[in-house]
Design an enzyme around this catalytic site. Structure first.
Site, short mmCIF file in Angstrom:
data_model
loop_
_atom_site.label_atom_id
_atom_site.label_comp_id
_atom_site.label_asym_id
_atom_site.label_seq_id
_atom_site.Cartn_x
_atom_site.Cartn_y
_atom_site.Cartn_z
N HIS A 37 -0.68 2.57 -8.70
CA HIS A 37 -1.66 3.58 -8.27
C HIS A 37 -3.00 3.42 -8.99
CE1 HIS A 37 1.66 6.60 -6.81
NE2 HIS A 37 1.54 5.54 -6.03
N LEU A 50 0.85 -1.19 0.00
CA LEU A 50 0.00 0.00 0.00
C LEU A 50 0.88 1.23 0.00
CD1 LEU A 50 -2.75 -0.88 2.67
CD2 LEU A 50 -2.96 -0.96 0.18
N ASP A 51 0.39 2.32 -0.62
CA ASP A 51 1.12 3.58 -0.59
C ASP A 51 1.21 4.10 0.84
OD1 ASP A 51 1.23 3.44 -3.34
OD2 ASP A 51 -0.56 4.69 -3.61
N ILE A 52 2.12 5.04 1.06
CA ILE A 52 2.34 5.58 2.40
C ILE A 52 1.08 6.23 2.97
CG2 ILE A 52 3.23 7.78 1.54
CD1 ILE A 52 5.25 7.72 3.89
N THR A 55 -2.07 5.37 2.13
CA THR A 55 -3.20 4.45 2.09
C THR A 55 -3.19 3.58 3.33
OG1 THR A 55 -3.13 4.39 -0.32
CG2 THR A 55 -4.32 2.62 0.76
#
Length: 233
Positions: free
Chosen positions: A184, A101-103, A105
């Site tokens: 993304h 997961l993105d930072i 999210t």
């Protein structure tokens, strides 16, 4: 396994430093000091380092973690704290995220040291579904759910996304289920329809649903582990 290799893995230190600690009489096996770095450990041996027990691993490990904002899913990052901060496990550095997961999210991250198992989650060939709660900047436009079901052409891509299921909760809150993991992807899908993702939270991977609080983790059940790679219910 050799004692120095085991100590190196458990403490995240080099084999040379592990050997030094062993020679310094800091390691016991079944209550007896052992100074031989090449000592062969057996599964039944009880190992302690400086009075603290070190558990031997028996097979691969599987955990779910509820990732808060501000943490990255890599195991080593010079600029940001990683999800390993939350894992109070021996040799936690050997675990990896099966689907990052993105930072910014939040939500479900699966951590394991089983590469084949995580491949069944991340490989496009297995079509493992992921479900997200999405908060949008502006109300969802009419027809977006139908666009997602048909496939969205993303900027810079040659093929449209695979059909995705969009459930409207409120005009600006939706639940999205996708079966891919493009870069993304969720944010780019909404951007392609003229909207912007304000917050993103993953609540499910395959048949494994998040059921713990932010910052918490737990071992997966046998049923959850076995469910990876199976078609959705």
């Amino acid at each position: 396994m050799r004692l120095d290799k085991f100590l190196s893995q458990q403490l995240g230190i080099s084999r040379a430093i592990a050997s030094r600690e062993i020679r310094a009489r800091l390691v016991t096996i079944d209550g007896e000091i052992v100074r031989d770095a090449s000592f062969k450990l057996l599964p039944e041996h009880e190992v302690e380092y400086d009075g603290n027990p070190l558990a031997q691993q028996n097979g691969p490990r599987y955990f779910m973690l509820n990732k808060p904002q501000g943490y990255v899913c890599s195991t080593d990052d010079p600029d940001h704290p990683t999800v390993l901060y939350f894992l109070d496990e021996p040799a936690a550095h050997k675990l990896h995220a099966a689907g990052r997961l993105d930072i910014d999210t939040t939500g479900l991250v699966l951590m394991t040291d089983d590469g084949q198992w995580s491949h069944r989650i991340t490989s496009p060939r297995h079509h493992c579904e992921k479900t997200y709660l999405v908060t949008l900047d502006v109300p969802l436009a009419d027809g977006v759910a139908a666009q997602f079901a048909a496939g969205i052409m993303l900027n810079g891509e040659k093929e449209p996304t695979k059909p995705a299921q969009l459930e409207v909760i409120t005009p600006t809150d939706v639940r999205l289920t996708i079966s891919e993991g493009r870069y993304h992807q969720v944010k780019r899908m909404f951007a392609a329809t003229g909207n912007h993702v304000v917050a993103l939270h993953r609540e499910r991977i395959g048949q494994i649903a998040l059921d713990i609080e932010p910052g918490e983790y737990r071992p997966l059940t046998d049923e959850e582990i076995a469910s990876v790679g199976l078609p959705p219910r």
